[in-house]
Each structure stands twice: as C-alpha cells, then as structure tokens.
Design an enzyme around this catalytic site. Structure first.
Site, PDB file in Angstrom:
ATOM      1  N   TYR A  49      -5.757  11.068   3.791  1.00 56.39           N
ATOM      2  CA  TYR A  49      -4.330  11.313   3.529  1.00 56.39           C
ATOM      3  C   TYR A  49      -4.159  12.063   2.196  1.00 56.39           C
ATOM      4  O   TYR A  49      -5.139  12.512   1.606  1.00 56.39           O
ATOM      5  CB  TYR A  49      -3.561   9.991   3.586  1.00 56.39           C
ATOM      6  CG  TYR A  49      -3.649   9.367   4.965  1.00 56.39           C
ATOM      7  CD1 TYR A  49      -3.173  10.039   6.090  1.00 56.39           C
ATOM      8  CD2 TYR A  49      -4.253   8.127   5.160  1.00 56.39           C
ATOM      9  CE1 TYR A  49      -3.277   9.491   7.364  1.00 56.39           C
ATOM     10  CE2 TYR A  49      -4.359   7.567   6.440  1.00 56.39           C
ATOM     11  CZ  TYR A  49      -3.868   8.255   7.536  1.00 56.39           C
ATOM     12  OH  TYR A  49      -3.971   7.718   8.796  1.00 56.39           O
ATOM     13  N   ARG A  75      -7.466   2.557  -3.158  1.00 52.58           N
ATOM     14  CA  ARG A  75      -8.375   2.671  -2.013  1.00 52.58           C
ATOM     15  C   ARG A  75      -8.927   4.090  -1.949  1.00 52.58           C
ATOM     16  O   ARG A  75      -8.163   5.060  -2.044  1.00 52.58           O
ATOM     17  CB  ARG A  75      -7.636   2.325  -0.708  1.00 52.58           C
ATOM     18  CG  ARG A  75      -8.625   2.020   0.414  1.00 52.58           C
ATOM     19  CD  ARG A  75      -8.020   1.356   1.620  1.00 52.58           C
ATOM     20  NE  ARG A  75      -9.044   0.545   2.280  1.00 52.58           N
ATOM     21  CZ  ARG A  75      -9.016   0.154   3.526  1.00 52.58           C
ATOM     22  NH1 ARG A  75      -7.983   0.459   4.297  1.00 52.58           N
ATOM     23  NH2 ARG A  75      -9.981  -0.571   4.035  1.00 52.58           N
ATOM     24  N   GLN A  92       0.849  -1.193   0.000  1.00 53.91           N
ATOM     25  CA  GLN A  92       0.000   0.000   0.000  1.00 53.91           C
ATOM     26  C   GLN A  92       0.888   1.249   0.000  1.00 53.91           C
ATOM     27  O   GLN A  92       1.683   1.461   0.923  1.00 53.91           O
ATOM     28  CB  GLN A  92      -0.952   0.032   1.198  1.00 53.91           C
ATOM     29  CG  GLN A  92      -2.059   1.081   0.960  1.00 53.91           C
ATOM     30  CD  GLN A  92      -2.951   1.351   2.150  1.00 53.91           C
ATOM     31  OE1 GLN A  92      -2.462   1.446   3.267  1.00 53.91           O
ATOM     32  NE2 GLN A  92      -4.248   1.503   1.917  1.00 53.91           N
ATOM     33  N   GLY A 141      -9.718  -6.685   8.606  1.00 48.99           N
ATOM     34  CA  GLY A 141      -8.658  -5.968   9.305  1.00 48.99           C
ATOM     35  C   GLY A 141      -8.421  -6.499  10.707  1.00 48.99           C
ATOM     36  O   GLY A 141      -7.657  -7.448  10.923  1.00 48.99           O
ATOM     37  N   ARG A 142      -9.103  -5.891  11.693  1.00 49.48           N
ATOM     38  CA  ARG A 142      -8.835  -6.217  13.100  1.00 49.48           C
ATOM     39  C   ARG A 142      -8.886  -7.710  13.433  1.00 49.48           C
ATOM     40  O   ARG A 142      -8.000  -8.190  14.166  1.00 49.48           O
ATOM     41  CB  ARG A 142      -9.767  -5.391  13.994  1.00 49.48           C
ATOM     42  CG  ARG A 142      -9.349  -3.916  14.009  1.00 49.48           C
ATOM     43  CD  ARG A 142     -10.454  -3.002  14.463  1.00 49.48           C
ATOM     44  NE  ARG A 142     -11.519  -2.895  13.468  1.00 49.48           N
ATOM     45  CZ  ARG A 142     -12.524  -2.033  13.544  1.00 49.48           C
ATOM     46  NH1 ARG A 142     -12.603  -1.200  14.563  1.00 49.48           N
ATOM     47  NH2 ARG A 142     -13.442  -1.984  12.597  1.00 49.48           N
TER      48      ARG A 142
HETATM   49  C1  FNR Z   1      -6.182   0.412   9.964  1.00 48.37           C
HETATM   50  N1  FNR Z   1      -6.663   0.764   8.697  1.00 48.37           N
HETATM   51  C2  FNR Z   1      -5.776   1.152   7.700  1.00 48.37           C
HETATM   52  N2  FNR Z   1      -6.226   1.478   6.462  1.00 48.37           N
HETATM   53  C3  FNR Z   1      -5.361   1.754   5.450  1.00 48.37           C
HETATM   54  O1  FNR Z   1      -5.789   2.020   4.328  1.00 48.37           O
HETATM   55  N3  FNR Z   1      -4.016   1.723   5.690  1.00 48.37           N
HETATM   56  C4  FNR Z   1      -3.489   1.442   6.898  1.00 48.37           C
HETATM   57  O2  FNR Z   1      -2.268   1.398   7.055  1.00 48.37           O
HETATM   58  C5  FNR Z   1      -4.392   1.177   7.964  1.00 48.37           C
HETATM   59  N4  FNR Z   1      -3.945   0.924   9.223  1.00 48.37           N
HETATM   60  C6  FNR Z   1      -4.798   0.507  10.217  1.00 48.37           C
HETATM   61  C7  FNR Z   1      -4.299   0.130  11.468  1.00 48.37           C
HETATM   62  C8  FNR Z   1      -5.139  -0.351  12.446  1.00 48.37           C
HETATM   63  C9  FNR Z   1      -4.579  -0.765  13.765  1.00 48.37           C
HETATM   64  C10 FNR Z   1      -6.535  -0.448  12.187  1.00 48.37           C
HETATM   65  C11 FNR Z   1      -7.478  -1.014  13.226  1.00 48.37           C
HETATM   66  C12 FNR Z   1      -7.032  -0.068  10.968  1.00 48.37           C
HETATM   67  C13 FNR Z   1      -8.084   0.521   8.347  1.00 48.37           C
HETATM   68  C14 FNR Z   1      -8.277  -0.949   7.946  1.00 48.37           C
HETATM   69  O3  FNR Z   1      -7.640  -1.222   6.720  1.00 48.37           O
HETATM   70  C15 FNR Z   1      -9.777  -1.335   7.826  1.00 48.37           C
HETATM   71  O4  FNR Z   1     -10.389  -0.500   6.876  1.00 48.37           O
HETATM   72  C16 FNR Z   1     -10.524  -1.210   9.147  1.00 48.37           C
HETATM   73  O5  FNR Z   1      -9.806  -1.823  10.198  1.00 48.37           O
HETATM   74  C17 FNR Z   1     -11.933  -1.837   9.070  1.00 48.37           C
HETATM   75  O6  FNR Z   1     -11.869  -3.233   8.864  1.00 48.37           O
HETATM   76  P1  FNR Z   1     -12.131  -4.276  10.079  1.00 48.37           P
HETATM   77  O7  FNR Z   1     -11.016  -4.108  11.046  1.00 48.37           O
HETATM   78  O8  FNR Z   1     -13.452  -3.916  10.691  1.00 48.37           O
HETATM   79  O9  FNR Z   1     -12.156  -5.640   9.419  1.00 48.37           O
END
Ligand code: FNR
Length: 345
Positions: free
Chosen positions: A177, A224, A99, A314-315
């Site tokens: 961003y 994205r 990314q 993600g999480r």
């Molecule tokens: C993120 N998210 C995120 N998005 C992105 O485009 N680049 C990144 O580096 C990050 N970093 C990031 C770190 C942490 C700790 C979290 C919790 C989230 C957002 C992530 O890609 C995603 O969109 C969200 O977490 C929602 O998905 P989940 O977690 O509900 O499955």
C-alpha cells in the site's frame, strides 16, 4: 507456552496482558459514511482478552480506499463510531490500536471519484480482490506538496484515533500500500527527494512516523512493514538497501513495535537472506511482532528461540472469537475458511 500468557511490557505507557496480538483484518463491514457499527464493536469486544488488538485497516482520507465498506478515521461520525468499538474492548480490560491506511495505487475511482495517487504513475496488474471485475487504473504521481499534506493527514488520523479512545495506532507501511509503494523500486521511480536512494525512498515513511510520534508519542505507535515484497508488489534486490537504511533510522526513534506484514512467515527472500522476520530481527533493535501462519505452539517455539517478541494471530481469530480460551485449555480450534468473511462472528 506459558510465556505467551504472561504480561508483556512494551514501554512505560503500555503493558499487555499477554503476548498475543490480533492481526489487522479487513472485514468490509463498515456502515454508511464508512462508520464503524455496533456489530463491529461486539466483534472486537469478544476478542478483548487478546493482549493487543490491531483494528482492521482504517483509511485516513477518502482516496485511501481500495475495498468496499472499509472504515475511516477522518470524519466526526467515524470517530463517534470507533468510540463504541474502543469502549467495548476497554470494558473487558482489553487494548486496541487503530491501523492507519492509505492504499495508494491499490485504489479505484469507483470508491471516491478521483484518480488514485501513488509515488509514481505505475499501475498494478490484476483486479481488485473482493471486486473481481474492476482492474486498477494507472495512478497519478503525487506532487511534493501533496506528500507533505498526506504526512499531516496521517498525524491527524492518529490524533482522531486517540480522540476515539484507541490506545495507540499502527501505521500500515506494509503489503504494497501507499507507504510501502515508496519503499520498493517496482513502484517508486521518483527522481526528487522521495526517490532513487535508500534515504530518499525512506523519507515518506520516516516523515509519517515522525509526524505521528510528535502528535501522540512514539510509545503508542507501531509500524507494519513488508521488507519482502509479496502482495501488490514485485520484489527487487535493491529494496534491501532501502530497508537497511529505514530500519537503522527507526532504531534511533521511539516506537512501540515493528510488525512484519506477511501471510506466511515460511516464505524466504533472496535479497533478505531468508525469512523477512529473521531479517527484521537482525536489523531492528526494538520489540518485534511475528505473524504468518503460526499456531500458538509454533509461535511459542519462535519466541523461545528469540526470533520475535510478540505473535499476531489473524485467520484463527476470525474463526475463533474465543481463541485465547481454547488455546489455554488445549481445546481444538475451528478451522478458518474464506466463507467466514461474510459474517462478523
Ligand atoms: C488480512 N491481513 C491484513 N493485514 C493488514 O496489515 N491490514 C489488514 O487490514 C489486513 N486484512 C486482512 C484481511 C483478511 C481476511 C486476511 C486473511 C488477512 C493480513 C493479516 O494481518 C495477517 O498478516 C495474515 O492473515 C497472516 O496471519 P495468519 O492469518 O496466518 O495468522
């Protein structure tokens, strides 16, 4: 549910083993020089059964940094470090995109000694997440020549990603961003060819897509986007026109996919007429990646209802390196908590 575990053909260059993607997740664990480490290689390697891993956001140049210890893709050492990561994923038959990131105004001189840059000199309220005592400075508006330079640096970072063994790149145009700052009225007050109209406000994003596509081929490029402003950004009803235009232009180009940037896809936006994912589905003709608080079950329902084609997790993937195996066997998942961010499990 079975559909999620079937291979998915993105295009002539890429077929994924299944419809799961690992959402990009910033972990702030890069080593000195913002070089990826052996621990990061092992962490990604443990998740190689996921159809496509998107790396944590990776900066294209030093002033693109907004958080501590985020990796880069602009030095020879960083490229070497990423080779360990891509090898670990490929050794287990997986696929991984990098990314590509520049945070624009969500930066601080603390990281690189320079005034942050952005489309316009409009600062962000609040403090840096993970650096609570630092507030954001007012950025400097980019000069036109500097914008062209940035476009080239995205393309160079994409070329560096391919040298490092990645299967492709995801351009980070979401979450408030740099690229997203051009796409929203709250952060773009330019009165030149990059501001005021949907066409002008989309120009930087499209120039980056075109430059990266020209360098590595659109089959290996994802994008994205956050049409609904929800992080580091205020929404504005006029943003709708910008995204209508941008997505129409993207329909004329080759991309591997468009990926929604959001934390919770149940959020709705008046100016998008509902959920951002439904808006993207309506406007964009190519493969769409859904995300935001989905379980495998709710994702399977959404895919069955044709709301999107692939699901990024993600999480749950931070908490469960063996996420896919657990889901396959209907075993319970370890619940995610923010305290887990301290360690690369
Ligand atoms: C993120 N998210 C995120 N998005 C992105 O485009 N680049 C990144 O580096 C990050 N970093 C990031 C770190 C942490 C700790 C979290 C919790 C989230 C957002 C992530 O890609 C995603 O969109 C969200 O977490 C929602 O998905 P989940 O977690 O509900 O499955």
């Amino acid at each position: 549910m079975d559909t999620l575990f079937q291979p998915y053909r993105l295009n002539a260059s890429l077929t994924l083993a299944n419809r799961f993607m690992m959402a990009p997740l910033t972990r702030c664990m890069a080593g000195p020089g913002l070089v990826p480490t052996e621990q990061m290689a092992a962490y990604y390697g443990r998740r190689a059964d996921i159809g496509l891993i998107i790396s944590e956001a990776t900066i294209i140049r030093p002033d693109g940094q907004g958080y501590p210890n985020t990796p880069g893709l602009y030095s020879a050492e960083q490229i070497e470090g990423w080779k360990k990561v891509t090898s670990a994923v490929h050794a287990k038959g997986g696929k991984i995109f990098a990314q590509l990131w520049h945070v624009g105004r969500v930066s601080h001189s603390f990281f690189h000694g320079q005034q942050p840059v952005a489309p316009s000199a409009i600062g962000l309220e609040g403090t840096l997440p993970r650096m609570r005592d630092l507030s954001y400075p007012v950025p400097r508006a980019l000069e036109v020549a500097e914008i062209a330079e940035l476009v080239e640096q995205y393309a160079q970072a994409a070329a560096n990603a391919m040298e490092a063994g990645f299967d492709g790149v995801e351009i980070h145009g979401a979450n408030g961003y740099l690229i997203d700052q051009f796409l929203h009225h709250a952060s773009n007050l330019r009165d030149d060819q990059y501001g005021q109209t949907p066409e002008n406000m989309s120009r930087f994003a499209l120039d980056v897509v075109d430059a990266v596509n020209a360098r590595i081929g659109g089959d290996r490029v994802g994008l994205r986007l956050s049409p609904g402003a929800y992080a580091h950004m205020e929404g504005d009803t006029r943003d709708r026109g910008v995204f209508d235009y941008l997505l129409g232009e993207l329909n004329k180009r080759t991309l591997a996919y468009v990926h929604l940037g959001i934390f919770d896809d149940s959020l709705t936006f008046d100016y998008l007429g509902g959920r951002a994912s439904d808006y993207l589905r309506e406007q964009y003709d190519g493969h769409l990646v859904g995300v935001g608080n989905y379980s495998a079950e709710t994702a399977a329902e959404a895919i069955k209802a044709d709301r999107f084609d692939l699901i990024a997790i993600g999480r749950p993937l931070i908490a469960n390196p063996d996420y896919l195996a657990r889901v396959k066997k209907s075993e319970p998942l370890v619940p995610y908590s923010d305290t887990m961010l301290a360690e690369l499990v």
